[in-house]
Design an enzyme around this catalytic site. Sequence first.
Site, PDB file in Angstrom:
ATOM      1  N   THR A  72       1.541  -4.598   4.030  1.00  0.00           N
ATOM      2  CA  THR A  72       1.356  -4.942   5.447  1.00  0.00           C
ATOM      3  C   THR A  72       0.751  -6.329   5.649  1.00  0.00           C
ATOM      4  O   THR A  72       0.904  -6.899   6.721  1.00  0.00           O
ATOM      5  CB  THR A  72       0.462  -3.889   6.135  1.00  0.00           C
ATOM      6  OG1 THR A  72      -0.792  -3.847   5.452  1.00  0.00           O
ATOM      7  CG2 THR A  72       1.110  -2.527   6.137  1.00  0.00           C
ATOM      8  N   ASP A  73       0.064  -6.867   4.605  1.00  0.00           N
ATOM      9  CA  ASP A  73      -0.606  -8.167   4.802  1.00  0.00           C
ATOM     10  C   ASP A  73       0.369  -9.276   5.179  1.00  0.00           C
ATOM     11  O   ASP A  73       0.067 -10.122   6.009  1.00  0.00           O
ATOM     12  CB  ASP A  73      -1.353  -8.588   3.527  1.00  0.00           C
ATOM     13  CG  ASP A  73      -2.526  -7.666   3.223  1.00  0.00           C
ATOM     14  OD1 ASP A  73      -2.812  -6.789   4.046  1.00  0.00           O
ATOM     15  OD2 ASP A  73      -3.138  -7.831   2.146  1.00  0.00           O
ATOM     16  N   SER A 124       1.603  -7.644  -1.169  1.00  0.00           N
ATOM     17  CA  SER A 124       2.420  -8.612  -0.430  1.00  0.00           C
ATOM     18  C   SER A 124       1.797 -10.007  -0.408  1.00  0.00           C
ATOM     19  O   SER A 124       2.482 -10.971  -0.071  1.00  0.00           O
ATOM     20  CB  SER A 124       2.712  -8.120   0.976  1.00  0.00           C
ATOM     21  OG  SER A 124       1.544  -8.025   1.756  1.00  0.00           O
ATOM     22  N   THR A 157       0.825  -1.215   0.000  1.00  0.00           N
ATOM     23  CA  THR A 157       0.000   0.000   0.000  1.00  0.00           C
ATOM     24  C   THR A 157       0.854   1.257   0.000  1.00  0.00           C
ATOM     25  O   THR A 157       0.448   2.290  -0.539  1.00  0.00           O
ATOM     26  CB  THR A 157      -0.927  -0.022   1.238  1.00  0.00           C
ATOM     27  OG1 THR A 157      -1.791  -1.150   1.114  1.00  0.00           O
ATOM     28  CG2 THR A 157      -1.766   1.221   1.343  1.00  0.00           C
TER      29      THR A 157
HETATM   30  N1  DAS Z   1      -3.000  -4.601   2.367  1.00  0.00           N
HETATM   31  C1  DAS Z   1      -2.034  -3.896   1.586  1.00  0.00           C
HETATM   32  C2  DAS Z   1      -1.029  -3.181   2.445  1.00  0.00           C
HETATM   33  O1  DAS Z   1      -1.449  -2.744   3.504  1.00  0.00           O
HETATM   34  C3  DAS Z   1      -1.527  -4.585   0.426  1.00  0.00           C
HETATM   35  C4  DAS Z   1      -0.311  -5.423   0.669  1.00  0.00           C
HETATM   36  O2  DAS Z   1      -0.151  -6.045   1.711  1.00  0.00           O
HETATM   37  O3  DAS Z   1       0.526  -5.435  -0.228  1.00  0.00           O
HETATM   38  O4  DAS Z   1       0.109  -2.980   2.097  1.00  0.00           O
END
Ligand code: DAS
Length: 367
Positions: free
Chosen positions: A134-135, A100, A53
Amino acid sequence: MVDILRYPSAMFNVRSVPALVFALVLVMLPSVAAAQAPAAPLPKVLVIGTGGTIAGVQDRPGTLDGYRAGEVPVNQIVAGVPEVARFAEIESEQFLNTASGNILPEHWLSLSKRVNQLLRDRRDLAGIVVTHGTDRMEETAFFLYLTVKSDRPVVFVGAQHPATGISPDGPANLLAAVRVAAAPQSRGKGVTIVMDQRILSARESRKLYLRFGGFSTGEMGMLGVVAPDGPTYFFAPLRRQGLATEFDVDAIDTLPKVELVYSYSGGDGPLVADDTRGVVVATTGYAPGERVPFDAIRRAGTVLVQTFPTGEHVPGVAVRPATLQTDAAPPIVQAQHLLPQKCRILLMLALTRTNDPWEVQRIFAEY
Ligand code: DAS
Protein backbone atom coordinates in the site's frame (compact mmCIF):
# COMPACT_ATOMS: atom_id res chain seq x y z
CA MET A 1 -70.93 -24.57 -5.01
CA VAL A 2 -67.63 -26.23 -4.03
CA ASP A 3 -65.24 -24.07 -2.00
CA ILE A 4 -62.11 -24.22 -4.18
CA LEU A 5 -59.91 -22.74 -1.47
CA ARG A 6 -60.67 -25.68 0.79
CA TYR A 7 -60.79 -28.27 -2.02
CA PRO A 8 -58.41 -27.04 -4.77
CA SER A 9 -58.61 -30.32 -6.64
CA ALA A 10 -62.24 -29.47 -7.33
CA MET A 11 -60.98 -26.93 -9.87
CA PHE A 12 -60.18 -29.75 -12.21
CA ASN A 13 -62.55 -32.12 -13.82
CA VAL A 14 -61.33 -35.73 -13.46
CA ARG A 15 -61.75 -36.24 -17.20
CA SER A 16 -59.24 -33.45 -17.87
CA VAL A 17 -56.40 -35.05 -15.85
CA PRO A 18 -54.34 -36.05 -18.93
CA ALA A 19 -54.64 -32.48 -20.18
CA LEU A 20 -53.50 -31.24 -16.77
CA VAL A 21 -50.45 -33.50 -16.77
CA PHE A 22 -49.60 -32.31 -20.27
CA ALA A 23 -49.95 -28.69 -19.17
CA LEU A 24 -47.76 -29.30 -16.10
CA VAL A 25 -45.06 -30.89 -18.23
CA LEU A 26 -45.15 -27.89 -20.56
CA VAL A 27 -44.83 -25.52 -17.62
CA MET A 28 -41.95 -27.46 -16.02
CA LEU A 29 -39.95 -28.16 -19.18
CA PRO A 30 -38.02 -24.86 -19.25
CA SER A 31 -36.93 -25.19 -15.61
CA VAL A 32 -35.86 -28.80 -16.13
CA ALA A 33 -33.92 -27.71 -19.21
CA ALA A 34 -32.39 -24.83 -17.27
CA ALA A 35 -31.34 -27.14 -14.47
CA GLN A 36 -29.58 -29.39 -17.00
CA ALA A 37 -28.01 -26.59 -19.10
CA PRO A 38 -24.29 -26.15 -18.49
CA ALA A 39 -23.58 -23.09 -16.34
CA ALA A 40 -22.30 -20.06 -18.29
CA PRO A 41 -18.49 -19.93 -18.07
CA LEU A 42 -17.18 -17.56 -15.42
CA PRO A 43 -15.13 -14.55 -16.52
CA LYS A 44 -11.37 -15.10 -16.42
CA VAL A 45 -9.29 -12.89 -14.14
CA LEU A 46 -5.49 -12.95 -13.86
CA VAL A 47 -4.05 -12.00 -10.46
CA ILE A 48 -0.50 -10.60 -10.73
CA GLY A 49 1.44 -10.60 -7.44
CA THR A 50 4.00 -7.94 -6.55
CA GLY A 51 4.15 -8.35 -2.76
CA GLY A 52 3.23 -5.95 0.06
CA THR A 53 1.41 -6.54 3.34
CA ILE A 54 -1.21 -8.66 1.59
CA ALA A 55 1.69 -11.10 1.11
CA GLY A 56 3.17 -10.35 4.54
CA VAL A 57 4.17 -12.85 7.24
CA GLN A 58 4.66 -12.15 10.95
CA ASP A 59 7.18 -13.72 13.27
CA ARG A 60 4.39 -13.96 15.88
CA PRO A 61 1.24 -14.84 13.93
CA GLY A 62 -2.05 -13.83 15.50
CA THR A 63 -0.65 -10.57 16.91
CA LEU A 64 -0.48 -7.05 15.51
CA ASP A 65 3.32 -7.19 15.71
CA GLY A 66 5.71 -6.44 12.88
CA TYR A 67 5.95 -8.56 9.74
CA ARG A 68 7.91 -9.01 6.56
CA ALA A 69 6.02 -7.71 3.49
CA GLY A 70 6.16 -9.65 0.23
CA GLU A 71 6.65 -13.23 1.45
CA VAL A 72 3.58 -15.28 0.51
CA PRO A 73 3.41 -16.29 -3.19
CA VAL A 74 0.41 -14.96 -5.07
CA ASN A 75 -0.99 -18.44 -5.84
CA GLN A 76 -1.18 -19.09 -2.09
CA ILE A 77 -2.87 -15.75 -1.47
CA VAL A 78 -5.51 -16.63 -4.07
CA ALA A 79 -5.88 -20.17 -2.70
CA GLY A 80 -6.58 -18.64 0.71
CA VAL A 81 -9.78 -17.05 -0.62
CA PRO A 82 -11.79 -19.92 -2.18
CA GLU A 83 -14.85 -17.65 -2.40
CA VAL A 84 -13.31 -15.92 -5.47
CA ALA A 85 -14.11 -19.05 -7.50
CA ARG A 86 -17.83 -18.13 -7.34
CA PHE A 87 -17.15 -15.01 -9.40
CA ALA A 88 -14.24 -15.75 -11.71
CA GLU A 89 -11.94 -18.37 -13.11
CA ILE A 90 -8.62 -17.30 -11.60
CA GLU A 91 -5.09 -17.56 -12.92
CA SER A 92 -2.11 -16.09 -11.13
CA GLU A 93 1.36 -14.86 -12.04
CA GLN A 94 4.20 -13.75 -9.77
CA PHE A 95 5.74 -10.51 -11.10
CA LEU A 96 7.68 -9.57 -7.93
CA ASN A 97 7.38 -10.36 -4.24
CA THR A 98 8.64 -7.37 -2.28
CA ALA A 99 7.68 -4.45 -0.05
CA SER A 100 6.41 -1.68 -2.29
CA GLY A 101 9.15 0.71 -1.13
CA ASN A 102 11.42 -1.38 -3.38
CA ILE A 103 9.27 -0.78 -6.45
CA LEU A 104 11.07 1.59 -8.82
CA PRO A 105 10.19 3.38 -12.05
CA GLU A 106 11.80 0.53 -14.04
CA HIS A 107 9.31 -1.86 -12.36
CA TRP A 108 6.42 0.45 -13.38
CA LEU A 109 7.66 0.21 -16.96
CA SER A 110 8.05 -3.57 -17.02
CA LEU A 111 4.74 -4.15 -15.22
CA SER A 112 2.93 -1.89 -17.66
CA LYS A 113 4.59 -3.63 -20.63
CA ARG A 114 3.50 -7.00 -19.24
CA VAL A 115 -0.09 -5.89 -18.60
CA ASN A 116 -0.34 -4.31 -22.07
CA GLN A 117 1.00 -7.51 -23.63
CA LEU A 118 -1.46 -9.68 -21.68
CA LEU A 119 -4.45 -7.53 -22.58
CA ARG A 120 -3.35 -7.55 -26.25
CA ASP A 121 -2.73 -11.32 -26.45
CA ARG A 122 -5.34 -12.69 -24.06
CA ARG A 123 -8.74 -11.67 -25.40
CA ASP A 124 -10.20 -14.25 -22.97
CA LEU A 125 -9.24 -12.19 -19.88
CA ALA A 126 -12.07 -10.09 -18.43
CA GLY A 127 -9.60 -8.14 -16.32
CA ILE A 128 -6.43 -8.14 -14.25
CA VAL A 129 -5.90 -7.74 -10.50
CA VAL A 130 -2.50 -6.57 -9.20
CA THR A 131 -1.69 -7.27 -5.54
CA HIS A 132 0.67 -4.55 -4.26
CA GLY A 133 2.06 -2.98 -1.10
CA THR A 134 0.00 0.00 0.00
CA ASP A 135 2.94 2.40 0.54
CA ARG A 136 3.56 2.93 -3.17
CA MET A 137 0.35 1.55 -4.62
CA GLU A 138 -0.99 4.94 -5.69
CA GLU A 139 2.15 5.57 -7.78
CA THR A 140 2.34 2.23 -9.59
CA ALA A 141 -1.43 2.27 -10.18
CA PHE A 142 -1.27 5.80 -11.64
CA PHE A 143 1.59 4.84 -13.97
CA LEU A 144 -0.52 1.98 -15.32
CA TYR A 145 -3.59 4.27 -15.47
CA LEU A 146 -1.62 6.48 -17.88
CA THR A 147 -0.04 3.70 -19.93
CA VAL A 148 -2.32 0.64 -20.22
CA LYS A 149 -4.00 0.88 -23.63
CA SER A 150 -7.15 -1.11 -22.92
CA ASP A 151 -10.68 -0.53 -21.67
CA ARG A 152 -10.57 -3.73 -19.62
CA PRO A 153 -10.24 -3.31 -15.83
CA VAL A 154 -6.87 -3.39 -14.10
CA VAL A 155 -7.51 -3.37 -10.36
CA PHE A 156 -4.87 -2.77 -7.67
CA VAL A 157 -5.42 -4.24 -4.21
CA GLY A 158 -3.50 -4.58 -0.95
CA ALA A 159 -3.97 -4.91 2.78
CA GLN A 160 -3.26 -2.95 5.94
CA HIS A 161 -2.97 -6.10 8.12
CA PRO A 162 -0.83 -9.09 7.09
CA ALA A 163 -2.54 -12.38 6.38
CA THR A 164 -1.27 -13.86 9.67
CA GLY A 165 -2.34 -10.86 11.80
CA ILE A 166 -5.51 -10.11 13.74
CA SER A 167 -8.42 -9.26 11.41
CA PRO A 168 -6.56 -9.50 8.10
CA ASP A 169 -8.25 -7.34 5.46
CA GLY A 170 -6.46 -8.88 2.46
CA PRO A 171 -8.95 -11.71 1.79
CA ALA A 172 -12.02 -9.43 1.67
CA ASN A 173 -10.09 -6.84 -0.38
CA LEU A 174 -8.94 -9.52 -2.86
CA LEU A 175 -12.48 -10.87 -3.24
CA ALA A 176 -13.80 -7.35 -3.94
CA ALA A 177 -10.99 -6.67 -6.42
CA VAL A 178 -11.69 -9.89 -8.34
CA ARG A 179 -15.40 -9.02 -8.51
CA VAL A 180 -14.50 -5.59 -9.93
CA ALA A 181 -12.05 -7.08 -12.46
CA ALA A 182 -14.64 -9.66 -13.57
CA ALA A 183 -17.52 -7.20 -13.99
CA PRO A 184 -18.44 -5.94 -17.47
CA GLN A 185 -19.51 -2.61 -15.93
CA SER A 186 -15.85 -2.02 -14.93
CA ARG A 187 -14.83 -1.51 -18.59
CA GLY A 188 -13.65 1.98 -19.46
CA LYS A 189 -13.33 3.07 -15.83
CA GLY A 190 -9.52 3.15 -15.98
CA VAL A 191 -7.07 1.53 -13.61
CA THR A 192 -8.57 1.45 -10.12
CA ILE A 193 -7.63 0.72 -6.53
CA VAL A 194 -10.12 -1.43 -4.63
CA MET A 195 -9.76 -1.32 -0.84
CA ASP A 196 -12.43 -1.61 1.85
CA GLN A 197 -15.20 -2.24 -0.73
CA ARG A 198 -14.50 1.16 -2.36
CA ILE A 199 -13.64 1.49 -6.06
CA LEU A 200 -11.19 4.40 -6.37
CA SER A 201 -9.74 5.90 -9.53
CA ALA A 202 -5.95 5.49 -9.66
CA ARG A 203 -5.76 9.17 -10.68
CA GLU A 204 -7.25 10.40 -7.42
CA SER A 205 -6.46 7.74 -4.83
CA ARG A 206 -3.99 8.31 -2.02
CA LYS A 207 -2.98 6.49 1.15
CA LEU A 208 -4.09 8.76 3.98
CA TYR A 209 -3.29 6.50 6.93
CA LEU A 210 -2.36 2.91 7.90
CA ARG A 211 -5.69 1.81 9.33
CA PHE A 212 -8.62 0.18 7.52
CA GLY A 213 -10.39 2.69 5.27
CA GLY A 214 -7.08 4.51 4.85
CA PHE A 215 -7.37 4.91 1.07
CA SER A 216 -9.22 7.99 -0.11
CA THR A 217 -9.88 10.04 -3.22
CA GLY A 218 -10.14 13.29 -1.27
CA GLU A 219 -12.59 15.78 -2.71
CA MET A 220 -13.15 13.76 -5.88
CA GLY A 221 -15.13 10.92 -4.29
CA MET A 222 -15.05 7.28 -5.27
CA LEU A 223 -16.13 5.77 -8.59
CA GLY A 224 -18.29 3.15 -6.90
CA VAL A 225 -18.61 0.48 -4.26
CA VAL A 226 -18.53 -3.31 -4.16
CA ALA A 227 -22.02 -4.03 -2.89
CA PRO A 228 -23.20 -7.51 -1.79
CA ASP A 229 -24.62 -8.07 -5.29
CA GLY A 230 -21.47 -6.82 -7.05
CA PRO A 231 -19.69 -3.66 -8.20
CA THR A 232 -21.93 -0.60 -8.48
CA TYR A 233 -20.59 2.54 -10.19
CA PHE A 234 -21.67 6.14 -9.67
CA PHE A 235 -19.03 7.97 -11.74
CA ALA A 236 -16.57 7.37 -14.59
CA PRO A 237 -13.32 9.23 -15.37
CA LEU A 238 -13.49 11.85 -18.13
CA ARG A 239 -9.78 12.67 -18.39
CA ARG A 240 -7.63 10.79 -20.94
CA GLN A 241 -6.62 7.25 -19.91
CA GLY A 242 -6.86 3.67 -21.21
CA LEU A 243 -7.50 3.47 -24.95
CA ALA A 244 -7.23 7.28 -25.21
CA THR A 245 -3.68 7.49 -23.82
CA GLU A 246 -0.88 8.80 -26.05
CA PHE A 247 1.89 7.18 -23.97
CA ASP A 248 3.48 4.07 -25.46
CA VAL A 249 5.52 2.08 -22.94
CA ASP A 250 6.74 -0.30 -25.63
CA ALA A 251 8.69 2.64 -27.08
CA ILE A 252 10.25 3.60 -23.71
CA ASP A 253 13.29 1.90 -22.14
CA THR A 254 14.00 4.35 -19.33
CA LEU A 255 12.09 7.22 -17.75
CA PRO A 256 13.63 10.70 -17.60
CA LYS A 257 14.87 11.98 -14.26
CA VAL A 258 12.29 14.18 -12.54
CA GLU A 259 12.72 15.64 -9.05
CA LEU A 260 10.02 16.51 -6.55
CA VAL A 261 10.64 19.39 -4.14
CA TYR A 262 8.72 21.38 -1.55
CA SER A 263 8.61 25.15 -1.35
CA TYR A 264 8.44 26.58 2.18
CA SER A 265 8.86 29.74 4.26
CA GLY A 266 12.44 30.94 4.18
CA GLY A 267 13.31 28.43 1.44
CA ASP A 268 15.98 29.33 -1.10
CA GLY A 269 15.15 26.84 -3.84
CA PRO A 270 16.42 23.37 -4.73
CA LEU A 271 19.76 22.17 -6.02
CA VAL A 272 19.06 20.26 -9.20
CA ALA A 273 21.50 17.86 -10.87
CA ASP A 274 22.46 18.49 -14.50
CA ASP A 275 20.68 15.40 -15.82
CA THR A 276 17.34 16.41 -14.27
CA ARG A 277 14.81 17.01 -17.06
CA GLY A 278 11.90 18.10 -14.91
CA VAL A 279 11.05 19.37 -11.43
CA VAL A 280 7.70 19.24 -9.66
CA VAL A 281 7.23 21.87 -6.95
CA ALA A 282 4.67 21.25 -4.22
CA THR A 283 3.71 24.73 -3.13
CA THR A 284 0.88 27.01 -2.14
CA GLY A 285 3.02 29.99 -3.27
CA TYR A 286 6.74 30.76 -3.48
CA ALA A 287 8.94 32.39 -0.85
CA PRO A 288 10.75 35.43 -2.31
CA GLY A 289 14.13 33.67 -2.11
CA GLU A 290 12.83 30.76 -4.19
CA ARG A 291 11.73 32.75 -7.23
CA VAL A 292 15.21 33.27 -8.66
CA PRO A 293 16.37 29.60 -8.50
CA PHE A 294 13.05 28.33 -9.83
CA ASP A 295 13.22 30.83 -12.72
CA ALA A 296 16.81 29.77 -13.40
CA ILE A 297 15.77 26.11 -13.54
CA ARG A 298 13.23 26.66 -16.25
CA ARG A 299 15.37 29.11 -18.19
CA ALA A 300 18.00 26.33 -18.30
CA GLY A 301 15.46 24.15 -20.13
CA THR A 302 14.21 22.03 -17.23
CA VAL A 303 10.43 21.78 -17.22
CA LEU A 304 8.88 23.05 -13.99
CA VAL A 305 5.46 21.83 -12.85
CA GLN A 306 3.66 23.39 -9.91
CA THR A 307 0.98 21.76 -7.79
CA PHE A 308 -0.52 22.10 -4.31
CA PRO A 309 1.06 19.79 -1.66
CA THR A 310 -2.39 18.28 -1.10
CA GLY A 311 -3.01 17.98 -4.83
CA GLU A 312 -6.42 19.54 -4.25
CA HIS A 313 -5.95 22.91 -6.00
CA VAL A 314 -7.42 23.44 -9.48
CA PRO A 315 -5.83 26.51 -11.07
CA GLY A 316 -6.82 27.81 -14.48
CA VAL A 317 -4.60 26.40 -17.20
CA ALA A 318 -3.14 28.79 -19.76
CA VAL A 319 -3.12 27.76 -23.38
CA ARG A 320 -0.58 29.18 -25.80
CA PRO A 321 -0.13 32.06 -26.63
CA ALA A 322 -1.42 33.54 -23.35
CA THR A 323 1.19 33.49 -20.58
CA LEU A 324 0.92 32.72 -16.90
CA GLN A 325 4.10 34.64 -16.18
CA THR A 326 4.89 38.30 -16.59
CA ASP A 327 8.42 37.61 -17.85
CA ALA A 328 9.44 35.90 -21.06
CA ALA A 329 10.75 32.72 -19.42
CA PRO A 330 9.12 29.42 -20.41
CA PRO A 331 5.90 28.88 -18.46
CA ILE A 332 5.60 27.09 -15.15
CA VAL A 333 3.28 24.21 -16.01
CA GLN A 334 0.18 24.16 -13.82
CA ALA A 335 -1.13 20.81 -12.59
CA GLN A 336 -4.81 20.38 -11.98
CA HIS A 337 -5.90 18.48 -8.93
CA LEU A 338 -3.00 16.04 -8.93
CA LEU A 339 -0.80 14.92 -6.03
CA PRO A 340 2.88 15.97 -6.30
CA GLN A 341 4.11 12.35 -6.65
CA LYS A 342 1.58 11.78 -9.46
CA CYS A 343 2.64 15.02 -11.17
CA ARG A 344 6.15 13.55 -11.19
CA ILE A 345 4.88 10.42 -12.98
CA LEU A 346 2.88 12.39 -15.56
CA LEU A 347 5.88 14.70 -16.14
CA MET A 348 8.18 11.71 -16.65
CA LEU A 349 5.83 10.37 -19.32
CA ALA A 350 5.28 13.79 -20.88
CA LEU A 351 9.07 14.24 -21.20
CA THR A 352 9.26 11.01 -23.22
CA ARG A 353 7.28 12.90 -25.88
CA THR A 354 8.37 16.53 -25.66
CA ASN A 355 10.61 19.11 -23.95
CA ASP A 356 8.30 21.99 -24.82
CA PRO A 357 6.65 23.26 -21.61
CA TRP A 358 3.62 24.43 -23.58
CA GLU A 359 3.11 20.90 -24.86
CA VAL A 360 3.66 19.56 -21.32
CA GLN A 361 0.96 22.02 -20.20
CA ARG A 362 -1.37 20.58 -22.84
CA ILE A 363 -0.69 17.10 -21.42
CA PHE A 364 -1.36 18.25 -17.84
CA ALA A 365 -4.66 19.76 -18.99
CA GLU A 366 -5.80 16.54 -20.66
CA TYR A 367 -4.80 13.73 -18.26
N1 DAS B 1 3.17 -0.89 4.21
C1 DAS B 1 3.10 -2.19 3.62
C2 DAS B 1 1.77 -2.43 2.96
O1 DAS B 1 0.80 -1.90 3.49
C3 DAS B 1 4.27 -2.64 2.91
C4 DAS B 1 4.30 -2.29 1.45
O2 DAS B 1 3.85 -1.23 1.04
O3 DAS B 1 4.78 -3.13 0.70
O4 DAS B 1 1.63 -3.16 2.00
